[in-house]
Design an enzyme around this catalytic site. Structure first.
Site, PDB file in Angstrom:
ATOM      1  N   CYS A 108       0.816  -1.224   0.000  1.00  0.00           N
ATOM      2  CA  CYS A 108       0.000   0.000   0.000  1.00  0.00           C
ATOM      3  C   CYS A 108       0.846   1.270   0.000  1.00  0.00           C
ATOM      4  O   CYS A 108       0.348   2.348  -0.311  1.00  0.00           O
ATOM      5  CB  CYS A 108      -0.925   0.001   1.204  1.00  0.00           C
ATOM      6  N   HIS A 242      -3.381   6.952   3.638  1.00  0.00           N
ATOM      7  CA  HIS A 242      -3.834   5.706   2.999  1.00  0.00           C
ATOM      8  C   HIS A 242      -5.210   5.311   3.533  1.00  0.00           C
ATOM      9  O   HIS A 242      -5.430   5.246   4.749  1.00  0.00           O
ATOM     10  CB  HIS A 242      -2.797   4.607   3.271  1.00  0.00           C
ATOM     11  N   ASN A 272     -10.210  -0.058   0.601  1.00  0.00           N
ATOM     12  CA  ASN A 272      -8.749   0.039   0.569  1.00  0.00           C
ATOM     13  C   ASN A 272      -8.263  -0.488  -0.784  1.00  0.00           C
ATOM     14  O   ASN A 272      -8.350  -1.683  -1.049  1.00  0.00           O
ATOM     15  CB  ASN A 272      -8.198  -0.796   1.736  1.00  0.00           C
TER      16      ASN A 272
HETATM   17  O1  UT7 Z   1      -3.594  -1.518   3.833  1.00  0.00           O
HETATM   18  C1  UT7 Z   1      -3.240  -1.989   5.109  1.00  0.00           C
HETATM   19  C2  UT7 Z   1      -3.988  -3.235   5.329  1.00  0.00           C
HETATM   20  N1  UT7 Z   1      -4.930  -3.401   6.343  1.00  0.00           N
HETATM   21  C3  UT7 Z   1      -5.323  -2.578   7.346  1.00  0.00           C
HETATM   22  O2  UT7 Z   1      -4.948  -1.463   7.513  1.00  0.00           O
HETATM   23  C4  UT7 Z   1      -6.322  -3.196   8.315  1.00  0.00           C
HETATM   24  C5  UT7 Z   1      -6.016  -2.858   9.765  1.00  0.00           C
HETATM   25  N2  UT7 Z   1      -6.995  -3.481  10.669  1.00  0.00           N
HETATM   26  C6  UT7 Z   1      -8.291  -3.093  10.697  1.00  0.00           C
HETATM   27  O3  UT7 Z   1      -8.689  -2.201   9.977  1.00  0.00           O
HETATM   28  C7  UT7 Z   1      -9.196  -3.783  11.692  1.00  0.00           C
HETATM   29  O4  UT7 Z   1      -8.443  -4.581  12.569  1.00  0.00           O
HETATM   30  C8  UT7 Z   1     -10.290  -4.661  10.999  1.00  0.00           C
HETATM   31  C9  UT7 Z   1     -11.304  -3.777  10.303  1.00  0.00           C
HETATM   32  C10 UT7 Z   1      -9.658  -5.612  10.008  1.00  0.00           C
HETATM   33  C11 UT7 Z   1     -11.046  -5.499  12.049  1.00  0.00           C
HETATM   34  O5  UT7 Z   1     -11.607  -4.625  13.025  1.00  0.00           O
HETATM   35  P1  UT7 Z   1     -11.405  -4.948  14.569  1.00  0.00           P
HETATM   36  O6  UT7 Z   1     -12.137  -3.910  15.323  1.00  0.00           O
HETATM   37  O7  UT7 Z   1      -9.932  -5.076  14.826  1.00  0.00           O
HETATM   38  O8  UT7 Z   1     -12.178  -6.297  14.717  1.00  0.00           O
HETATM   39  P2  UT7 Z   1     -11.622  -7.722  15.203  1.00  0.00           P
HETATM   40  O9  UT7 Z   1     -10.694  -8.309  14.212  1.00  0.00           O
HETATM   41  O10 UT7 Z   1     -11.160  -7.607  16.629  1.00  0.00           O
HETATM   42  O11 UT7 Z   1     -12.948  -8.583  15.209  1.00  0.00           O
HETATM   43  C12 UT7 Z   1     -14.028  -8.272  16.107  1.00  0.00           C
HETATM   44  C13 UT7 Z   1     -15.170  -9.224  15.819  1.00  0.00           C
HETATM   45  C14 UT7 Z   1     -14.744 -10.694  15.732  1.00  0.00           C
HETATM   46  O12 UT7 Z   1     -15.776 -11.491  16.311  1.00  0.00           O
HETATM   47  P3  UT7 Z   1     -15.619 -12.046  17.812  1.00  0.00           P
HETATM   48  O13 UT7 Z   1     -14.370 -12.876  17.803  1.00  0.00           O
HETATM   49  O14 UT7 Z   1     -15.516 -10.829  18.687  1.00  0.00           O
HETATM   50  O15 UT7 Z   1     -16.882 -12.819  17.998  1.00  0.00           O
HETATM   51  C15 UT7 Z   1     -14.708 -10.965  14.246  1.00  0.00           C
HETATM   52  O16 UT7 Z   1     -14.927 -12.322  13.929  1.00  0.00           O
HETATM   53  O17 UT7 Z   1     -15.758  -8.922  14.559  1.00  0.00           O
HETATM   54  C16 UT7 Z   1     -15.855 -10.122  13.764  1.00  0.00           C
HETATM   55  N3  UT7 Z   1     -15.796  -9.743  12.367  1.00  0.00           N
HETATM   56  C17 UT7 Z   1     -16.863  -9.397  11.643  1.00  0.00           C
HETATM   57  N4  UT7 Z   1     -18.162  -9.317  11.977  1.00  0.00           N
HETATM   58  C18 UT7 Z   1     -19.016  -8.908  11.006  1.00  0.00           C
HETATM   59  C19 UT7 Z   1     -14.676  -9.659  11.576  1.00  0.00           C
HETATM   60  N5  UT7 Z   1     -15.037  -9.260  10.345  1.00  0.00           N
HETATM   61  C20 UT7 Z   1     -16.381  -9.087  10.365  1.00  0.00           C
HETATM   62  C21 UT7 Z   1     -17.329  -8.679   9.402  1.00  0.00           C
HETATM   63  N6  UT7 Z   1     -18.619  -8.601   9.777  1.00  0.00           N
HETATM   64  N7  UT7 Z   1     -16.975  -8.336   8.142  1.00  0.00           N
END
Ligand code: UT7
Length: 315
Positions: A108, A242, A272
């Protein structure tokens, strides 16, 4: 070195959060509040190289130069349909240029790495006009059954034409190897000598680790970039960060104690789009008349590797 023209091109297919929730256990509410994305442009029957060529031609038109005027093309790309030849060579032919070219893969942060390379060409007196094209289709890397990754990304191409000048004030790049946080394996052809186990694995991401890295890296890169030329964060007119997650952008904004209006966003409609994200945002802001001549702009990006970078330039 100055940025003298910008362009962008997007796939025609728009996929909303509602469309994703028809086949994934997700919701518009979750995706919007956790990421800021409402919809994204997704490659369907287009070819990425055609989007790249379209973005490049728009940037050349904006700069009022022709492809024959170019001295070098740098293309930032993570994946496309070709393993070889390089995408920059396909773009070179597609726009009718005759200059040398090369691809880089800095995830990225590719646009800022390309600027750093171009800046060294200018300092060496080797070029007059350079084209940077970032073309990415991250939606072809993710597993569309994995709700934690596929909802985040969109595809597209962004381009910028560079000319001589003094507008690039400072660039800082960083790398800190952490290959288990954001990665993808591709299966190569077997040979009689391969005995190790190999597999085809779509994009994997430890979201929270990447989130923390992104905030820390961007805050550090921007601070070092500004400090090098003794510019205070308050003196900067626009921060183009970004477009990975609005919560990441807010954390960076809070670190810098800057108002919301200095941070344009297009993640809402684009998701993204990897290295294309920054030049697409630059092009959209430019065409919307958001910048005034002389404005100070910071651009910051971070991605797999981890690698990151920031640049300060005058518009
Ligand atoms: O270009 C650079 C590349 N990437 C990034 O910059 C991404 C950086 N990270 C992020 O933006 C965030 O960490 C995410 C958006 C990927 C995830 O958000 P988060 O607040 O860190 O959520 P999490 O991974 O802690 O997941 C929380 C919950 C989980 O469920 P449980 O374990 O609490 O029951 C996930 O399974 O949300 C669940 N979850 C979803 N639920 C509904 C994960 N994806 C989804 C979804 N819809 N799409």
């Amino acid at each position: 070195m100055n940025i003298i023209g910008t362009g962008s091109a997007l796939p025609k297919k728009i996929v909303t959060n509602g469309m994703l929730s028809e086949f994934l256990d997700t919701s518009d509410e979750w995706i919007t509040t956790r990421t800021g994305v409402k919809s994204r442009h997704v490659i369907s029957d287009e070819k990425l190289e055609d989007l790249a060529i379209k973005a490049a031609l728009k940037a050349l038109d904006d700069a009022s130069i022709s492809a024959a005027d170019l001295d070098f093309i740098i293309c930032s790309n993570v994946v496309n349909e070709y393993v070889t030849p390089q995408l920059s060579c396909i773009i070179q032919g597609g726009i009718g240029a005759a200059c040398p070219c090369m691809d880089i893969n800095c995830a990225c942060a590719g646009f800022i790495h390309a600027l750093e390379i171009a800046e060294s060409f200018y300092k060496a007196g080797r070029v007059n006009k350079v084209l940077i094209v970032c073309a990415e289709e991250p939606t072809r890397m993710t597993d569309w059954n994995d709700r934690s990754t596929c909802v985040l990304f969109g595809d597209g191409a962004g381009a910028a034409v560079l000319g001589p000048g003094e507008n690039i004030r400072s660039i800082k790049l960083s790398a800190s190897s952490a290959t288990d946080k954001l990665w993808q394996y591709r299966l190569l052809h077997p040979t009689p000598y391969i005995t190790k186990e190999e597999c085809d694995v779509p994009l994997q991401m430890k979201g929270q680790d990447v989130f923390k890295f992104a905030v820390k890296a961007a805050s550090g890169d921007i601070s070092r970039t500004l400090a090098e030329v003794s510019v205070d964060p308050d003196q900067v007119d626009h921060y183009l960060v970004h477009q990975a997650n609005t919560r990441i952008i807010t954390a960076i904004r809070n670190y810098l104690h800057q108002p919301d209006e200095k941070f344009p966003v297009n993640i809402t409609d684009h998701g993204n789009s990897s290295s294309s994200s920054c030049p697409i945002l630059l092009d959209e802001c430019s065409r919307a008349g958001r910048f005034n001549e002389g404005d100070l702009i910071v651009m910051s990006a971070f991605g797999a590797g981890f690698v990151s970078g920031a640049v300060l330039f005058k518009w």
